[in-house]
Scaffold this motif. Structure first.
Motif, PDB file in Angstrom:
ATOM      1  N   LEU A  78       0.500  -1.394   0.603  1.00 36.47           N
ATOM      2  CA  LEU A  78      -0.095  -0.089  -0.305  1.00 36.47           C
ATOM      3  C   LEU A  78       0.867   1.648   0.217  1.00 36.47           C
ATOM      4  CD1 LEU A  78      -2.615   1.569   0.477  1.00 36.47           C
ATOM      5  CD2 LEU A  78      -3.108   1.079   3.165  1.00 36.47           C
ATOM      6  N   PRO A  79       2.088   1.452   0.612  1.00 37.63           N
ATOM      7  CA  PRO A  79       2.747   2.962   0.711  1.00 37.63           C
ATOM      8  C   PRO A  79       3.089   2.966  -0.500  1.00 37.63           C
ATOM      9  CG  PRO A  79       3.225   1.802   2.835  1.00 37.63           C
ATOM     10  CD  PRO A  79       2.258   0.558   1.507  1.00 37.63           C
ATOM     11  N   ALA A  80       3.493   1.773  -1.109  1.00 38.39           N
ATOM     12  CA  ALA A  80       4.440   2.607  -2.226  1.00 38.39           C
ATOM     13  C   ALA A  80       3.244   2.879  -4.126  1.00 38.39           C
ATOM     14  CB  ALA A  80       4.493   0.649  -2.917  1.00 38.39           C
ATOM     15  N   ILE A 119      -0.849   1.068   7.552  1.00 39.76           N
ATOM     16  CA  ILE A 119      -2.005   1.650   6.902  1.00 39.76           C
ATOM     17  C   ILE A 119      -2.443   3.374   7.473  1.00 39.76           C
ATOM     18  CG2 ILE A 119      -3.939   1.251   6.325  1.00 39.76           C
ATOM     19  CD1 ILE A 119      -3.565  -1.686   6.945  1.00 39.76           C
ATOM     20  N   VAL A 120      -1.900   3.382   8.613  1.00 39.30           N
ATOM     21  CA  VAL A 120      -2.636   4.296   9.441  1.00 39.30           C
ATOM     22  C   VAL A 120      -1.567   5.839   8.584  1.00 39.30           C
ATOM     23  CG1 VAL A 120      -2.199   5.937  11.257  1.00 39.30           C
ATOM     24  CG2 VAL A 120      -3.500   3.393  11.543  1.00 39.30           C
ATOM     25  N   GLU A 121      -0.275   5.217   8.443  1.00 37.01           N
ATOM     26  CA  GLU A 121       0.609   6.306   8.763  1.00 37.01           C
ATOM     27  C   GLU A 121       0.261   6.707   6.872  1.00 37.01           C
ATOM     28  OE1 GLU A 121       4.497   4.658   9.053  1.00 37.01           O
ATOM     29  OE2 GLU A 121       4.351   4.297  11.217  1.00 37.01           O
ATOM     30  N   THR A 122       0.411   5.858   5.994  1.00 35.85           N
ATOM     31  CA  THR A 122      -0.394   5.493   4.841  1.00 35.85           C
ATOM     32  C   THR A 122      -1.421   6.469   4.251  1.00 35.85           C
ATOM     33  OG1 THR A 122       0.983   3.614   3.656  1.00 35.85           O
ATOM     34  CG2 THR A 122      -0.493   5.238   2.094  1.00 35.85           C
ATOM     35  N   MET A 123      -2.423   6.386   4.992  1.00 31.47           N
ATOM     36  CA  MET A 123      -3.454   7.566   5.307  1.00 31.47           C
ATOM     37  C   MET A 123      -3.350   8.594   5.771  1.00 31.47           C
ATOM     38  SD  MET A 123      -6.551   5.692   4.248  1.00 31.47           S
ATOM     39  CE  MET A 123      -4.470   4.457   2.685  1.00 31.47           C
ATOM     40  N   PHE A 124      -2.759   8.782   6.784  1.00 36.33           N
ATOM     41  CA  PHE A 124      -2.080  10.641   7.219  1.00 36.33           C
ATOM     42  C   PHE A 124      -1.954  10.653   5.770  1.00 36.33           C
ATOM     43  CE2 PHE A 124      -3.802   9.683  11.786  1.00 36.33           C
ATOM     44  CZ  PHE A 124      -4.232  10.591  11.892  1.00 36.33           C
ATOM     45  N   GLU A 125      -0.654   9.896   4.659  1.00 37.54           N
ATOM     46  CA  GLU A 125       0.561  10.680   3.635  1.00 37.54           C
ATOM     47  C   GLU A 125      -0.672  11.081   2.656  1.00 37.54           C
ATOM     48  OE1 GLU A 125       3.449   7.706   2.780  1.00 37.54           O
ATOM     49  OE2 GLU A 125       4.489   8.165   5.237  1.00 37.54           O
ATOM     50  N   TRP A 126      -1.511   9.962   2.105  1.00 36.96           N
ATOM     51  CA  TRP A 126      -1.972  10.789   1.690  1.00 36.96           C
ATOM     52  C   TRP A 126      -3.427  11.765   1.913  1.00 36.96           C
ATOM     53  CZ3 TRP A 126      -3.848   5.253  -0.032  1.00 36.96           C
ATOM     54  CH2 TRP A 126      -2.252   4.569  -1.055  1.00 36.96           C
ATOM     55  N   LEU A 127      -3.809  11.893   3.500  1.00 39.57           N
ATOM     56  CA  LEU A 127      -4.423  12.818   3.650  1.00 39.57           C
ATOM     57  C   LEU A 127      -3.932  14.410   3.678  1.00 39.57           C
ATOM     58  CD1 LEU A 127      -7.406  13.034   4.958  1.00 39.57           C
ATOM     59  CD2 LEU A 127      -6.669  12.859   7.226  1.00 39.57           C
ATOM     60  N   ILE A 128      -2.803  14.157   3.457  1.00 37.08           N
ATOM     61  CA  ILE A 128      -2.375  15.186   3.982  1.00 37.08           C
ATOM     62  C   ILE A 128      -1.546  16.213   2.331  1.00 37.08           C
ATOM     63  CG2 ILE A 128      -1.546  15.151   5.911  1.00 37.08           C
ATOM     64  CD1 ILE A 128       1.033  14.836   5.781  1.00 37.08           C
ATOM     65  N   VAL A 143     -11.265   5.150   6.464  1.00 38.48           N
ATOM     66  CA  VAL A 143     -10.346   3.938   7.674  1.00 38.48           C
ATOM     67  C   VAL A 143      -9.665   4.845   8.317  1.00 38.48           C
ATOM     68  CG1 VAL A 143      -8.536   2.788   7.040  1.00 38.48           C
ATOM     69  CG2 VAL A 143     -10.053   3.689   4.317  1.00 38.48           C
ATOM     70  N   LEU A 144      -9.136   6.115   8.988  1.00 39.62           N
ATOM     71  CA  LEU A 144      -8.326   6.647   9.999  1.00 39.62           C
ATOM     72  C   LEU A 144      -9.988   6.265  10.813  1.00 39.62           C
ATOM     73  CD1 LEU A 144      -6.371   9.520   8.583  1.00 39.62           C
ATOM     74  CD2 LEU A 144      -5.326   7.481   9.827  1.00 39.62           C
ATOM     75  N   ALA A 145     -11.216   6.657  10.645  1.00 35.44           N
ATOM     76  CA  ALA A 145     -12.293   7.072  11.434  1.00 35.44           C
ATOM     77  C   ALA A 145     -12.371   5.494  12.033  1.00 35.44           C
ATOM     78  CB  ALA A 145     -12.698   7.208  10.967  1.00 35.44           C
ATOM     79  N   TYR A 146     -12.250   4.321  11.583  1.00 40.35           N
ATOM     80  CA  TYR A 146     -12.287   2.885  11.832  1.00 40.35           C
ATOM     81  C   TYR A 146     -11.350   2.324  12.703  1.00 40.35           C
ATOM     82  CZ  TYR A 146     -15.841   2.638   8.104  1.00 40.35           C
ATOM     83  OH  TYR A 146     -17.231   2.364   7.477  1.00 40.35           O
ATOM     84  N   LEU A 147     -10.212   3.009  12.371  1.00 40.72           N
ATOM     85  CA  LEU A 147      -8.779   2.351  12.686  1.00 40.72           C
ATOM     86  C   LEU A 147      -8.183   3.238  14.005  1.00 40.72           C
ATOM     87  CD1 LEU A 147      -6.297   1.891  10.102  1.00 40.72           C
ATOM     88  CD2 LEU A 147      -7.627  -0.158  10.840  1.00 40.72           C
TER      89      LEU A 147
END
Length: 189
Positions: A78-80, A119-128, A143-147
């Motif tokens: 995912l991060p890639a 996954i959390v790190e990737t979601m925040f990276e994509w978010l910002i 996704v972040l809300a679920y986690l």
């Protein structure tokens, strides 16, 4: 279906019926899900990667028993994923898997994945990332809300990000952001 043939098929713009047909082929074993996932990372043909991600999402939604064995590989890679169009499909798959009310097949597979922090790190990276389309950002929020039960620190950061994104948000961001604030942060508004 060999990867080369699949690549050629996805080089043309498929309709929804063709995407559903390809997903059905994945269900029957004629189209390896691994090949679809690999094509999602085709950098020299971003449109092929996008179409492969679309088919992969259809497989995940319609034939979860075919997708779930590939969930660990999907998550580890995912991060890639740098293709913004693929990110939309990937976040939709994650929303399905991470949802606490997910079907049993997803929740069982999800709980066996050890890389939730990535996954959390990737979601925040994509978010910002300012290049990230709104459709991807709103999915990242879900996704972040679920986690946040698994990672309690997400709550404060997620709330701050939502409030920031609402300042100049598109209609989609305003709708999803307000819904998430109301659902997950009702006492802090």
């Amino acid at each position: 279906m060999h990867t080369e043939v699949l690549f050629e098929v996805l080089s043309q713009t498929p309709g929804k019926a063709q995407v559903q047909h390809l997903a059905a082929q994945a269900n029957s074993g004629k189209l390896p899900v691994t090949d679809l996932l690999n094509l999602c990372y085709t950098r020299h043909k971003p449109a092929v990667a996008f179409r492969a991600a679309w088919v992969l999402e259809e497989v995940a939604y319609t034939y979860p028993e075919q997708f779930v064995p590939h969930l660990p590989d999907f998550v580890s890679r995912l991060p890639a994923q740098q293709n913004l169009s693929c990110q939309r499909h990937f976040t939709k798959i994650l929303m399905r898997c991470a949802n606490p009310k997910a079907r049993q097949i997803y929740s069982t597979a999800w709980s066996a994945i050890p890389e939730h922090e990535a996954i959390v790190e990737t979601m925040f990276e994509w978010l910002i990332d300012p290049r990230t389309p709104v459709a991807v950002k709103v999915n990242c929020l879900d996704v972040l809300a679920y986690l946040q039960d698994e990672f309690p620190w997400i709550g404060d950061e997620l709330k701050s990000q939502i409030e920031f994104l609402l300042k100049d948000g598109s209609p989609a961001m305003l709708s999803r952001g307000k819904r998430l604030l109301k659902r997950f942060f009702p006492h802090n508004r």
